[in-house]
Write a protein that holds these residues in place. Sequence first.
Motif, PDB file in Angstrom:
ATOM      1  N   TYR A  74       0.821  -1.218   0.000  1.00 47.98           N
ATOM      2  CA  TYR A  74       0.000   0.000   0.000  1.00 47.98           C
ATOM      3  C   TYR A  74       0.857   1.272   0.000  1.00 47.98           C
ATOM      4  O   TYR A  74       0.560   2.218  -0.721  1.00 47.98           O
ATOM      5  N   SER A  75       1.930   1.300   0.823  1.00 43.47           N
ATOM      6  CA  SER A  75       2.718   2.544   0.899  1.00 43.47           C
ATOM      7  C   SER A  75       3.498   2.789  -0.397  1.00 43.47           C
ATOM      8  O   SER A  75       3.547   3.914  -0.891  1.00 43.47           O
ATOM      9  N   PHE A  76       4.083   1.744  -0.975  1.00 41.04           N
ATOM     10  CA  PHE A  76       4.783   1.904  -2.258  1.00 41.04           C
ATOM     11  C   PHE A  76       3.800   2.377  -3.331  1.00 41.04           C
ATOM     12  O   PHE A  76       4.087   3.288  -4.101  1.00 41.04           O
ATOM     13  N   GLY A  77       2.629   1.709  -3.354  1.00 41.69           N
ATOM     14  CA  GLY A  77       1.607   2.056  -4.348  1.00 41.69           C
ATOM     15  C   GLY A  77       1.151   3.495  -4.201  1.00 41.69           C
ATOM     16  O   GLY A  77       1.018   4.234  -5.184  1.00 41.69           O
ATOM     17  N   SER A  78       0.959   3.926  -2.963  1.00 45.83           N
ATOM     18  CA  SER A  78       0.474   5.278  -2.686  1.00 45.83           C
ATOM     19  C   SER A  78       1.484   6.337  -3.148  1.00 45.83           C
ATOM     20  O   SER A  78       1.109   7.344  -3.752  1.00 45.83           O
TER      21      SER A  78
ATOM     22  N   SER B  61     -14.423   7.655 -17.738  1.00 45.83           N
ATOM     23  CA  SER B  61     -13.246   7.469 -16.864  1.00 45.83           C
ATOM     24  C   SER B  61     -13.620   7.185 -15.406  1.00 45.83           C
ATOM     25  O   SER B  61     -12.857   7.486 -14.477  1.00 45.83           O
ATOM     26  N   LEU B  62     -14.786   6.578 -15.206  1.00 44.65           N
ATOM     27  CA  LEU B  62     -15.205   6.218 -13.836  1.00 44.65           C
ATOM     28  C   LEU B  62     -14.218   5.202 -13.236  1.00 44.65           C
ATOM     29  O   LEU B  62     -13.881   4.218 -13.876  1.00 44.65           O
ATOM     30  N   TYR B  63     -13.797   5.461 -12.008  1.00 46.10           N
ATOM     31  CA  TYR B  63     -12.862   4.571 -11.287  1.00 46.10           C
ATOM     32  C   TYR B  63     -11.524   4.402 -12.022  1.00 46.10           C
ATOM     33  O   TYR B  63     -10.826   3.405 -11.822  1.00 46.10           O
ATOM     34  N   LEU B  64     -11.162   5.379 -12.853  1.00 44.08           N
ATOM     35  CA  LEU B  64      -9.888   5.298 -13.582  1.00 44.08           C
ATOM     36  C   LEU B  64      -8.695   5.262 -12.618  1.00 44.08           C
ATOM     37  O   LEU B  64      -7.748   4.510 -12.818  1.00 44.08           O
ATOM     38  N   SER B  65      -8.781   6.087 -11.543  1.00 45.64           N
ATOM     39  CA  SER B  65      -7.624   6.142 -10.624  1.00 45.64           C
ATOM     40  C   SER B  65      -7.406   4.790  -9.945  1.00 45.64           C
ATOM     41  O   SER B  65      -6.260   4.377  -9.708  1.00 45.64           O
ATOM     42  N   GLU B  66      -8.489   4.034  -9.660  1.00 48.95           N
ATOM     43  CA  GLU B  66      -8.336   2.704  -9.039  1.00 48.95           C
ATOM     44  C   GLU B  66      -7.656   1.727 -10.009  1.00 48.95           C
ATOM     45  O   GLU B  66      -6.825   0.921  -9.604  1.00 48.95           O
ATOM     46  N   ILE B  67      -8.032   1.825 -11.309  1.00 50.40           N
ATOM     47  CA  ILE B  67      -7.398   0.935 -12.306  1.00 50.40           C
ATOM     48  C   ILE B  67      -5.920   1.301 -12.444  1.00 50.40           C
ATOM     49  O   ILE B  67      -5.047   0.428 -12.441  1.00 50.40           O
ATOM     50  N   ASN B  68      -5.644   2.604 -12.527  1.00 48.09           N
ATOM     51  CA  ASN B  68      -4.243   3.052 -12.630  1.00 48.09           C
ATOM     52  C   ASN B  68      -3.435   2.602 -11.423  1.00 48.09           C
ATOM     53  O   ASN B  68      -2.280   2.190 -11.545  1.00 48.09           O
ATOM     54  N   SER B  69      -4.055   2.677 -10.263  1.00 44.97           N
ATOM     55  CA  SER B  69      -3.361   2.304  -9.032  1.00 44.97           C
ATOM     56  C   SER B  69      -2.954   0.821  -9.058  1.00 44.97           C
ATOM     57  O   SER B  69      -1.833   0.467  -8.681  1.00 44.97           O
ATOM     58  N   LEU B  70      -3.857  -0.045  -9.534  1.00 45.38           N
ATOM     59  CA  LEU B  70      -3.519  -1.469  -9.624  1.00 45.38           C
ATOM     60  C   LEU B  70      -2.443  -1.700 -10.690  1.00 45.38           C
ATOM     61  O   LEU B  70      -1.503  -2.477 -10.479  1.00 45.38           O
TER      62      LEU B  70
ATOM     63  N   ASN C 109      -0.150   0.363 -11.490  1.00 45.35           N
ATOM     64  CA  ASN C 109       1.103   0.824 -10.888  1.00 45.35           C
ATOM     65  C   ASN C 109       1.708  -0.254  -9.991  1.00 45.35           C
ATOM     66  O   ASN C 109       2.913  -0.483  -9.990  1.00 45.35           O
ATOM     67  N   LYS C 110       0.856  -0.940  -9.231  1.00 43.35           N
ATOM     68  CA  LYS C 110       1.367  -1.997  -8.338  1.00 43.35           C
ATOM     69  C   LYS C 110       1.935  -3.158  -9.160  1.00 43.35           C
ATOM     70  O   LYS C 110       2.953  -3.756  -8.800  1.00 43.35           O
ATOM     71  N   ILE C 111       1.270  -3.480 -10.278  1.00 42.24           N
ATOM     72  CA  ILE C 111       1.796  -4.547 -11.155  1.00 42.24           C
ATOM     73  C   ILE C 111       3.167  -4.131 -11.687  1.00 42.24           C
ATOM     74  O   ILE C 111       4.100  -4.938 -11.765  1.00 42.24           O
TER      75      ILE C 111
END
Length: 860
Positions: A212-216, A334-343, A345-347
Amino acid sequence: MSVQPKLQRFNQNVLSKYQIYNSIFMTLPFDSITKTGVLLPLFHETCNDGFKKGEDPTTIVKNFFKKYQARRDSQSQINLLFRFIQYIERQVVLFDAIEDAAFPEVNNMDGIGTMRSLKESASSDNKLEILKQYLEEFKVRIVLTAHPTQFYPGSVLGIITDLTKAIRDNDLSSINQLLAQLGKTPFYKKKKPTPYDEAVSLIWYLENVFYYSFGSIFDYIQQNIFDNKDIKNNIINVGFWPGGDRDGNPFVTPEITLKVANRLRETILKNYYRDIRRLKRKLTFSGLEDRIAVIERKLYDSFIDEGAEPEISLQAFEAELKAIRSLVVKEHQSLYLSEINSLLNKIHLFGYHFAILDIRQDSRVHESVFNTLAEGLIKSESDILPKNYFQLSAKEQVKILSEVKGTIDETLLKDEELLKTFETIKTVKKIQENNGERAVHRYIISNTQSTLHIMQLFAMLKLAAFHDDLTLDIGPLFETIPDLEIAHEVMEELYTNPAYAKHLKNRKNKQLIMLGFSDGTKDGGYLMANWAIFKAKERLTEVSRKYNVDVIFFDGRGGPPARGGGKTHQFYASLGPTIEAKQVQLTIQGQTISSNFGTLESSQYNLEQLISSGIDNKLETNLPMTDDDRKVMEDLATISYKKYVDFKNHPMFVPYLERMSTLKYYAKTNIGSRPSKRGKSESLKFEDLRAIPFVGSWSQLKQNVPGFYGVGTALKKYEENGEFEKVEALYKNSKFFKTLVENSMMSLSKSFFNLTKYMSKDEEFGAFWDIIHEEYKTTKALLLKLTGSKALMENEPAGKASIDIREAIVLPLLTIQQYALKKIQELEKENPKDKEQLKVYEKLVTRSLFGNINAARNSA
């Protein structure tokens, strides 16, 4: 809005809460011995008053029982001391949890050194484009090690996590229950953990904090600095030593390495699965719901069978998620785009490996393994090595090894170490195939002393599994002062070796070099270890630039200043232009993991500090040291080195540690899987001492020798020669020297010589104790003079307050420990056959180790 000073925020959010919750804890009825909670404050007061009067620990303990518990028999007294230890251990946990809960209030999460501050200052200086360029190539890697400096079992770590949350929420009912649970939960481990157990306990931090912290942090950088565009560079990643670090830990087998790699992959797949499930609840749009459900099922099937191949490849997972993102942008506003980008980023950050496993082994082991292999090859008439290989010079052997080709007939491998080494290499290849090359791509050679050491591994890697496609970086680790002095010569020989140069070209001309602090400090003392590494880095930077190689320095920095730790971000910000710093890589161990990275807030804050320290070093114009300053630094290091070498060669040095400290008790604590010393000899040799028990034993004595010894003598020479202004100029001009001084002052502030003052009267060790005490007094007086301070750590009142409370909490523990050590010495002299009594006091010493070490978490 006015922001209160940090000390005031600390006192309100930490100190006052500790006093309230500690008073609740002391009255909890979970104790089989009545009045422990009432008696501990009285014992604490007796210790305080006793040391002020100059009493020794034995007198203090006797006075306490005489004054408050005169009717107790000796067995009952011992039982009470054990109860005190149990209470104090739990007070330390309570303080840890309160400090963790208060972290965001005490530390300014948007202040200097954070990403927000970095972005805002770059914007106001019109340097945003430059900042972007640095972030496209700059990396921070923190490498978790299983070095045993943390005594909490998993169950206690869980309580700390829950207690931290309850304290943050001011949930008094839960706090009460958790304090009671804490009182009944055992702190010690009956069995040593296996290397796999150590890996699993550290993977907890990956799964629950770093994910979570790296992702954030990465999300913030993408959204606020790169305007939501994809970033090629992964900027922050995490390395992992448990399961791969075979140096001195004979229990790490190739099977364990594979098992740990599989566990890491399963854990990251579980984290992705949870995120996909959350996304599925949001992306309920036509044409998307089913696609997400397919990914969800495949991820689930991928981790449910241990060690099985993933049902969905990393590339397919990423491609499908990007396709879903495109549809969300194109058709769903672009609904929930930031959540998709966040995942995504973690990948990008964690792949299917989660953390990058490093393999590490000692050059002496490699040398012996390789020579066994060479003898077998020559005997078997193989044409891989010439028959006269052992008659050749080291340079000629290097030439032969750089051109080595062939496949080994494994029936030749009778030697167990040789088999293990070859199996480890094959395991690395297998992990790369299963989890991706990033999963394990570095092999570190401890104690590297020559080019031959590197080429022996180079040849074995090729012969065992990699042949002409060596997808692995070889990282020499230079540790002792003499090794650091020749490191650049070793690297120049490698850079000019055609086969190695070709290998480097295939690895994008990047060369990893690790530089060790722990053994450097043990070998050369505080100032020389740090200065020798600084100079080695300068020479290695120069020779690497000469051959167009990007050198990446990896620091074995440990936690406390004595192990190269201290204020890490200040250290990296101080390096200047003569040292390559495109990456910051350092080891984090034991209690430094839980104290600096154990919660989402502390992990994010300290990671951001590291990122900004490396970038500050680039963006700010840190001038190189002047010739005059270098001369003074060199002279100080040389004087302190001589003083330290004379000290460690003193005939009483090893006996003092062996008989007057807790050194031999570290092995009995069952906190680490590895032996507490290198080598198999019965007698203790200085070179076999491991850095952690070595540094830890000085810390338990409250003498912290490795963090200051020799510094005072060096400063005194300048004072006596009337040249102290030269050192003052160095302190003013050099951030590097200033950081060294501040870290040494932290070591001094954790020293307490009244605890062991009684040793000055000891027939055998009195004079040796006096030598240490004199150097402490000299160093303290002259560092205060140099910095113009009235007290140690004057400029860091909140840090000093935290240390002071922790030191106060464990003062009774230290008193009990010294009392027990003295009893053991008396029994060994007067009644060595009384094994039962000896056992009891040895157990007192071992149990008192736990709380003392845990309380020192802010040594980093």
